[in-house]
Design an enzyme around this catalytic site. Structure first.
Site, PDB file in Angstrom:
ATOM      1  N   TRP A  23      33.595  20.127  52.572  1.00 53.52           N
ATOM      2  CA  TRP A  23      33.786  19.570  53.922  1.00 53.52           C
ATOM      3  C   TRP A  23      35.074  20.046  54.566  1.00 53.52           C
ATOM      4  CZ3 TRP A  23      29.714  18.610  56.387  1.00 53.52           C
ATOM      5  CH2 TRP A  23      28.577  18.118  55.720  1.00 53.52           C
ATOM      6  N   ASP A  35      39.792  13.577  57.586  1.00 49.55           N
ATOM      7  CA  ASP A  35      38.348  13.351  57.635  1.00 49.55           C
ATOM      8  C   ASP A  35      38.015  12.342  56.540  1.00 49.55           C
ATOM      9  OD1 ASP A  35      35.624  13.325  57.406  1.00 49.55           O
ATOM     10  OD2 ASP A  35      35.394  15.466  56.964  1.00 49.55           O
ATOM     11  N   LYS A  95      28.015   6.389  55.895  1.00 52.14           N
ATOM     12  CA  LYS A  95      28.314   6.041  54.499  1.00 52.14           C
ATOM     13  C   LYS A  95      28.716   4.570  54.424  1.00 52.14           C
ATOM     14  CE  LYS A  95      29.315  10.768  54.448  1.00 52.14           C
ATOM     15  NZ  LYS A  95      28.127  11.330  53.902  1.00 52.14           N
TER      16      LYS A  95
HETATM   17  N1  PMP Z   1      32.898  15.253  56.335  1.00 55.62           N
HETATM   18  C1  PMP Z   1      32.537  14.644  55.192  1.00 55.62           C
HETATM   19  C2  PMP Z   1      33.587  14.301  54.190  1.00 55.62           C
HETATM   20  C3  PMP Z   1      31.191  14.329  54.967  1.00 55.62           C
HETATM   21  O1  PMP Z   1      30.831  13.736  53.826  1.00 55.62           O
HETATM   22  C4  PMP Z   1      30.236  14.661  55.949  1.00 55.62           C
HETATM   23  C5  PMP Z   1      28.767  14.330  55.787  1.00 55.62           C
HETATM   24  N2  PMP Z   1      28.289  14.137  54.563  1.00 55.62           N
HETATM   25  C6  PMP Z   1      30.667  15.311  57.113  1.00 55.62           C
HETATM   26  C7  PMP Z   1      31.999  15.580  57.278  1.00 55.62           C
HETATM   27  C8  PMP Z   1      29.690  15.700  58.183  1.00 55.62           C
HETATM   28  O2  PMP Z   1      29.270  14.535  58.799  1.00 55.62           O
HETATM   29  P1  PMP Z   1      28.148  14.500  59.928  1.00 55.62           P
HETATM   30  O3  PMP Z   1      26.872  14.825  59.250  1.00 55.62           O
HETATM   31  O4  PMP Z   1      28.245  13.083  60.417  1.00 55.62           O
HETATM   32  O5  PMP Z   1      28.524  15.496  60.965  1.00 55.62           O
END
Ligand code: PMP
Length: 358
Positions: A102, A170, A194
């Site tokens: 991520w 994040d 989550k």
């Molecule tokens: N950052 C993290 C740490 C995540 O776990 C996720 C999704 N699993 C995201 C960003 C991306 O999130 P989204 O699908 O809401 O764009």
């Protein structure tokens, strides 16, 4: 009705009490003669929903008055672009620490808008540990971006990095899992699916003094100041998602808040890691000091048994345990709404499976 124990990394389990409440008031919400989804977002009734959700979040997290709380759309991924567009110009630089998939994606998207300096990249260690602080090459840019909990690798910071630039975190898969000192951060953002609520929504908590610096080219929908001055209603917000998120916050408050939730989550994580560590059949490769409380990847001694494990777990009502396609193996995500009984049931299943196949 039989609800499973759902270990999905996201969209994840929601508290059953919240779903029941939403079901009860779905057709007619609070004497309005309509569901909450069918109200104008400009109505007093809905503005109250939004304001209450914000106040509950402020109480839960202890958000000070000099921080804005924003309900945004586009998930956490949209914030990967919103961060540089709000905090820098295209000639500025910013620091990015890469500890997993991520933060790597955040860097790749950020690099489209700002001179992104990769401070350190944990890929050299297969993202199994946090790159040591003394090896970071800090550029001292407009902000320092990192991901406190990597959902895919199950790698989590046990402390907050000490850097001079505003910290941008994040927190998609860790926010609300335990108390956090908001004042250490310039910006916290998180996708909702989550610990917060339904997918589609993202929360942004931003220090007000960082507002007002967005580029003129920043789209209105990504501009945090625009969101702040319009009460997160520059356009039509995802009203049902905001309502449900408010119910999740209410549920957390009724449990006793984040101290209580954090203690429960610490017990869940200790139980599952303890079980993995006490067996030669299961293992978790992440450095012990950086193990995630929320996402617990584990492998079997014989990966040929993975599919059997997943099939049998599913039959036992333990679902979504497959590891991310990029790492394989298993992953149990044990967010707030996954009860201790679910972790207990998983450990029991793992013992029985080991006895049969180990
Ligand atoms: N950052 C993290 C740490 C995540 O776990 C996720 C999704 N699993 C995201 C960003 C991306 O999130 P989204 O699908 O809401 O764009």
């Amino acid at each position: 009705m039989s609800r499973v124990y759902n270990f999905c990394a996201g969209p994840a389990a929601l508290p059953e009490a919240v779903l029941t409440r939403a079901q009860e008031e779905l057709l007619e919400w609070q004497g309005q003669g309509a569901s909450v989804m069918e109200l104008s977002h400009r109505s007093k009734a809905f503005i109250d929903v939004m304001e209450q959700a914000e106040s509950r979040l402020r109480r839960l997290l202890g958000v000070p008055d000099d921080y804005a709380v924003l309900f945004q759309q586009g998930g956490a991924s949209q914030q990967f672009a919103a961060v540089p567009l709000n905090l820098s110009s295209d000639t500025d630089s910013a620091d990015y620490l890469v500890t997993g998939q991520w933060s790597k994606k955040a860097l790749a998207e950020g690099a489209r808008f700002v001179n992104a300096n990769c401070v350190a990249d944990g890929a050299e260690d297969n993202f199994m540990s946090i790159p040591p602080r003394d090896g970071w090459s800090l550029g001292g840019g407009r902000y320092f971006h990192y991901c406190p909990n990597e959902t895919i690798g199950g790698l989590e910071f046990s402390d907050v990095p000490a850097v001079d630039s505003p910290l941008v975190a994040d927190m998609s898969s860790t926010l609300l899992s335990r108390p956090v000192d908001v004042t250490q951060f310039g910006v916290i953002y998180a996708g909702a699916q989550k610990n917060i609520g339904p997918a589609g929504l993202a929360l942004v908590v931003v220090q007000k003094e960082l507002l007002g610096q967005a580029r003129s080219s920043c789209p209105a929908m990504l501009n945090w100041e625009t969101a702040a001055t319009n009460g997160s209603m520059y356009n039509t917000p995802p009203t049902f998602a905001v309502y449900l998120t408010g119910l999740v916050f209410e549920w957390l408050e009724s449990l006793g808040g984040l101290e209580v939730m954090g203690a429960i989550n610490a017990r869940k994580a200790a139980r599952l890691y303890g079980h993995i560590d006490n067996s030669d059949f299961y293992s978790n490769p992440v450095s012990k000091s950086a193990r995630s409380w929320m996402n617990v990847p584990f492998t079997l001694a014989d990966s040929a048994l993975d599919k059997v494990f997943l099939d049998e777990a599913e039959q036992a009502g333990l679902t979504n345990l497959k590891g991310h396609r990029s790492v394989g193996g298993m992953r149990a995500s044990i967010y707030n709404a996954v009860p201790e009984a679910a972790v207990e049931a998983l450990c029991t299943f793992m013992s029985e499976f080991e006895q049969r196949y180990g």
